[in-house]
Write an enzyme that holds these catalytic residues in place. Structure first.
Site, PDB file in Angstrom:
ATOM      1  N   CYS A  66       0.835  -1.206   0.000  1.00  0.00           N
ATOM      2  CA  CYS A  66       0.000   0.000   0.000  1.00  0.00           C
ATOM      3  C   CYS A  66       0.876   1.265   0.000  1.00  0.00           C
ATOM      4  CB  CYS A  66      -0.906  -0.007   1.239  1.00  0.00           C
ATOM      5  SG  CYS A  66      -2.047   1.385   1.214  1.00  0.00           S
ATOM      6  N   CYS A  68       0.031   4.358   0.650  1.00  0.00           N
ATOM      7  CA  CYS A  68      -0.476   5.487   1.441  1.00  0.00           C
ATOM      8  C   CYS A  68      -0.102   5.404   2.917  1.00  0.00           C
ATOM      9  CB  CYS A  68      -1.992   5.560   1.314  1.00  0.00           C
ATOM     10  SG  CYS A  68      -2.550   5.405  -0.371  1.00  0.00           S
ATOM     11  N   CYS A  85      -1.541  -4.943  -1.423  1.00  0.00           N
ATOM     12  CA  CYS A  85      -2.825  -4.627  -2.064  1.00  0.00           C
ATOM     13  C   CYS A  85      -3.378  -5.806  -2.867  1.00  0.00           C
ATOM     14  CB  CYS A  85      -2.634  -3.429  -2.996  1.00  0.00           C
ATOM     15  SG  CYS A  85      -4.196  -2.736  -3.549  1.00  0.00           S
ATOM     16  N   CYS A  87      -5.271  -5.028   0.506  1.00  0.00           N
ATOM     17  CA  CYS A  87      -4.896  -5.277   1.902  1.00  0.00           C
ATOM     18  C   CYS A  87      -6.025  -6.002   2.656  1.00  0.00           C
ATOM     19  CB  CYS A  87      -4.586  -3.949   2.577  1.00  0.00           C
ATOM     20  SG  CYS A  87      -6.001  -2.822   2.551  1.00  0.00           S
ATOM     21  N   CYS A  96     -10.788   0.881   1.941  1.00  0.00           N
ATOM     22  CA  CYS A  96      -9.544   1.287   1.290  1.00  0.00           C
ATOM     23  C   CYS A  96      -9.252   2.727   1.708  1.00  0.00           C
ATOM     24  CB  CYS A  96      -9.696   1.182  -0.229  1.00  0.00           C
ATOM     25  SG  CYS A  96      -8.328   1.911  -1.146  1.00  0.00           S
TER      26      CYS A  96
HETATM   27  S1  SF4 Z   1      -6.855  -1.698  -0.999  1.00  0.00           S
HETATM   28 FE1  SF4 Z   1      -6.485   0.509  -0.772  1.00  0.00          FE
HETATM   29  S2  SF4 Z   1      -5.767   0.758   1.353  1.00  0.00           S
HETATM   30 FE2  SF4 Z   1      -5.591  -1.394   0.801  1.00  0.00          FE
HETATM   31  S3  SF4 Z   1      -3.512  -1.638   0.036  1.00  0.00           S
HETATM   32 FE3  SF4 Z   1      -4.794  -1.282  -1.748  1.00  0.00          FE
HETATM   33  S4  SF4 Z   1      -4.701   0.912  -2.071  1.00  0.00           S
HETATM   34 FE4  SF4 Z   1      -3.956   0.575   0.015  1.00  0.00          FE
END
Ligand code: SF4
Length: 128
Positions: A66, A68, A85, A87, A96
């Site tokens: 991820c 972020c 991801c 996740c 998310c």
């Molecule tokens: S689903 Fe969203 S929060 Fe989860 S790893 Fe992927 S981009 Fe990041």
């Protein structure tokens, strides 16, 4: 010895491999949104930046960690797999926090599950 010609060939093959990884993550995002009935953000520059970040991690770490979050040790995080991801929060609760995959009731959700490579490049360039 590295010649100018071989260095330029190396650069081209790196670019090529980065393009392929970006395409892989772009397709993954489209397919996963479709499969989970989620939508990209109404501000597609968010989507573009997250897909770029996933591709960068996939390229560097071999896994789309991820993008972020802050990690002390990215390689250790990849091994834990929690933030790879999609996740665990996304897989288990459709949450998310990067705003890549949004349920329709989310105030930031747009109405598309599609984004082109050109859009990703353009939107990321506009942010520079
Ligand atoms: S689903 Fe969203 S929060 Fe989860 S790893 Fe992927 S981009 Fe990041």
């Amino acid at each position: 010895m590295t010649t100018a010609k071989s260095a330029s060939t190396d650069n081209r093959s790196t670019d090529n491999s980065q393009d392929k990884t970006l395409e892989l993550m772009r397709k993954f995002a489209e397919q996963y949104a479709k499969r989970t009935d989620t939508f990209f953000c109404s501000d597609l520059s968010v989507t573009a930046a997250v897909i770029k970040g996933l591709a960068k991690h996939k390229q560097e770490l071999g896994c789309p960690l991820c993008p972020c979050r802050h990690y002390e040790d990215k390689k250790a995080e990849v091994k834990k797999a929690y933030w790879n991801c999609p996740c665990v929060p996304m897989r288990e609760e459709k949450k998310c926090h990067c705003l890549l995959f949004l349920t329709p009731d989310n105030a930031f959700a747009g109405d598309t599950q599609k984004i082109t490579t050109e859009q990703i490049e353009q939107l990321c360039n506009d942010m520079k």
